[in-house]
Scaffold this active site. Sequence first.
Site, PDB file in Angstrom:
ATOM      1  N   ASP A  36       0.819  -1.212   0.000  1.00  0.00           N
ATOM      2  CA  ASP A  36       0.000   0.000   0.000  1.00  0.00           C
ATOM      3  C   ASP A  36       0.853   1.261   0.000  1.00  0.00           C
ATOM      4  O   ASP A  36       0.615   2.185  -0.783  1.00  0.00           O
ATOM      5  CB  ASP A  36      -1.008   0.001   1.157  1.00  0.00           C
ATOM      6  CG  ASP A  36      -0.390  -0.184   2.534  1.00  0.00           C
ATOM      7  OD1 ASP A  36       0.806  -0.515   2.628  1.00  0.00           O
ATOM      8  OD2 ASP A  36      -1.139   0.008   3.516  1.00  0.00           O
ATOM      9  N   SER A  67     -11.623   4.369  27.884  1.00  0.00           N
ATOM     10  CA  SER A  67     -11.365   3.097  27.223  1.00  0.00           C
ATOM     11  C   SER A  67     -11.911   1.986  28.103  1.00  0.00           C
ATOM     12  O   SER A  67     -11.384   1.733  29.202  1.00  0.00           O
ATOM     13  CB  SER A  67      -9.865   2.893  26.994  1.00  0.00           C
ATOM     14  OG  SER A  67      -9.604   1.566  26.600  1.00  0.00           O
ATOM     15  N   GLY A 120      -2.796  -6.677  18.153  1.00  0.00           N
ATOM     16  CA  GLY A 120      -1.525  -7.218  17.714  1.00  0.00           C
ATOM     17  C   GLY A 120      -1.630  -8.399  16.782  1.00  0.00           C
ATOM     18  O   GLY A 120      -0.652  -9.098  16.548  1.00  0.00           O
ATOM     19  N   GLY A 122      -2.637  -8.250  13.537  1.00  0.00           N
ATOM     20  CA  GLY A 122      -2.565  -7.874  12.130  1.00  0.00           C
ATOM     21  C   GLY A 122      -3.927  -7.642  11.509  1.00  0.00           C
ATOM     22  O   GLY A 122      -4.064  -7.665  10.297  1.00  0.00           O
ATOM     23  N   SER A 125      -6.606  -3.122  14.491  1.00  0.00           N
ATOM     24  CA  SER A 125      -7.443  -2.511  15.513  1.00  0.00           C
ATOM     25  C   SER A 125      -7.290  -0.997  15.522  1.00  0.00           C
ATOM     26  O   SER A 125      -8.243  -0.272  15.828  1.00  0.00           O
ATOM     27  CB  SER A 125      -7.087  -3.082  16.888  1.00  0.00           C
ATOM     28  OG  SER A 125      -5.698  -2.943  17.154  1.00  0.00           O
ATOM     29  N   ASP A 171      -5.555  -0.143   5.554  1.00  0.00           N
ATOM     30  CA  ASP A 171      -6.320  -0.511   6.736  1.00  0.00           C
ATOM     31  C   ASP A 171      -7.522   0.404   6.931  1.00  0.00           C
ATOM     32  O   ASP A 171      -8.644  -0.053   7.169  1.00  0.00           O
ATOM     33  CB  ASP A 171      -5.421  -0.472   7.971  1.00  0.00           C
ATOM     34  CG  ASP A 171      -4.293  -1.482   7.898  1.00  0.00           C
ATOM     35  OD1 ASP A 171      -4.349  -2.378   7.022  1.00  0.00           O
ATOM     36  OD2 ASP A 171      -3.361  -1.383   8.703  1.00  0.00           O
ATOM     37  N   TYR A 221       9.069  -1.538  10.904  1.00  0.00           N
ATOM     38  CA  TYR A 221       8.143  -1.219   9.818  1.00  0.00           C
ATOM     39  C   TYR A 221       8.684  -0.059   8.982  1.00  0.00           C
ATOM     40  O   TYR A 221       8.748  -0.134   7.751  1.00  0.00           O
ATOM     41  CB  TYR A 221       6.777  -0.849  10.405  1.00  0.00           C
ATOM     42  CG  TYR A 221       5.712  -0.513   9.385  1.00  0.00           C
ATOM     43  CD1 TYR A 221       4.844  -1.491   8.910  1.00  0.00           C
ATOM     44  CD2 TYR A 221       5.553   0.784   8.920  1.00  0.00           C
ATOM     45  CE1 TYR A 221       3.857  -1.195   7.985  1.00  0.00           C
ATOM     46  CE2 TYR A 221       4.565   1.100   8.004  1.00  0.00           C
ATOM     47  CZ  TYR A 221       3.722   0.112   7.539  1.00  0.00           C
ATOM     48  OH  TYR A 221       2.755   0.426   6.635  1.00  0.00           O
TER      49      TYR A 221
END
Length: 386
Positions: A36, A67, A120, A122, A125, A171, A221
Amino acid sequence: MEIEFVRSRFIKHFDGKTGNVYFSPGRINLIGEHTDYNGGFVFPGAVTQGVMAEIRPNGTNKVMAYSIDLKDRVEFNVDDPDGPKATWARFIYGMVQEFRLLGVDVKGFNIAFAGDVPLGAGMSSSAAMESCFGCALNDLFADNKISKWDIVLAGQATEHKYIGCNCGIMDQFASVFGQEGKLMRLDCNSREFEYFPFNPEGYKLVLLNSCVKHELAGSPYNDRRNSCERVAKAVQEKHPDRSVQTLRDCSWEDLDEVKNDISAEDMQRAKFVLGEKDRVLGVCDALVAGDYEKVGQLMYATHQGLSKDYEVSCEELDFLNDIAKECGVTGSRIMGGGFGGCTINLVKEGLYDTFVSTAKEKFCAKYGHEPKVYDVVIGQGSHKIC
C-alpha cells in the site's frame, strides 16, 4: 459486540445520559502486504470484529474519553497543542485535530469505546478506532459532509503524525469502505477500487493468532518503507524523464538496472514488493475463474517472500505456515505487517477440523500455548448503529 455492553459503561462513567453509537470493523487482507505505501494493489475486506463507541457532545471544548477495555480515562481540550500521552487517547486526539484541519468545528464530547479486534493480530485494531471516531465526528459535527476518503486520509495522518507509524491507506480504506460478503481490490496509487464477491463454496477462511506481539509503530516497519523509497529514488535518478514516486512505478528491468547502486537488502525488499504486486492481480484473476488452488499457491508464495525477502516473519508464524502445508491447507501466509500476529488460511471445509486441532496441538507442544483461532466473516464497513 453488544450495544448494551458499551452503553452501560458510557452511562456509568459520564452523566447518565446516552449518546449515538458507531461501529467500524477491523480487516483481513487476502493478499497484498507492504504494497500500500508502495503505490501497489491490496485485496482487503472488513470483518465482523471491530470497535464500537458511544459519543455525546458535552457542550464544552473538552474531550472526556474512557477506554472500556483498558479501564482508563483521559481528558484533553480540542485545541490542546500537545494532546494526551496515552497512546489509545492519541488516536482520538489525532482524529479531532485532522477534522479541525478539514474545517470541521469539533467541540467537546464524552466517549466510551471498546473493541473485539484481537490486538496485535494484524487485523488493524488501530484503523478500526480511527475510522470509528471519524465516522462519529463526521455525523456529530460535520453533518456527514466529510467524504469517506477524507476519513481514510485523516486516519492515515493520525498514524503518521500522532502515533509514529508511517502506514499506507489500506487498513483505514478497508474499515471505511468495507461491504458485507465482498473483498476489495484497491489501487493504492490511483485510489480506484473494485468490489469482488467472496463467498467461496467448500472453503473457509480462518486466522491462527500466534499471540506474538505485533508492533508496527517503530523502526522495523519504517525501515522497510525506507528501503523501498531508496530503491524508487535510485530508479528516478536513472530516469529523470520519468515520474518514479514509489515502487509501483518501477519494473523488473528497472530493478536490474540499479542493482549495483543499492544495497543487497534494499534489493530484496524491492523484489518482494514487485512480486507481491503481480500476485495480487493473479489472485483477482483466479477468483474470477473460481480457481482457489491458484489463490492458495499465491498465498504460500507471499508468505515465502515476507519471510525470506522482506524478513517480517518470525519463528512462530513460519511454524504455523509449515503446519498448514503438512495438513494440505490450500493457502496460508502471514497477514498484516508482520513481526508477529496471525496467519490467514484458506482451508477446504473437510480439512478444517483436522487442521485446527493439529495446529493447536503442535504449536502448544513447541511454544507452550495454543494459537487463538478466528473464523473470518466478511462484514460491513464504518456505520452509525443508533
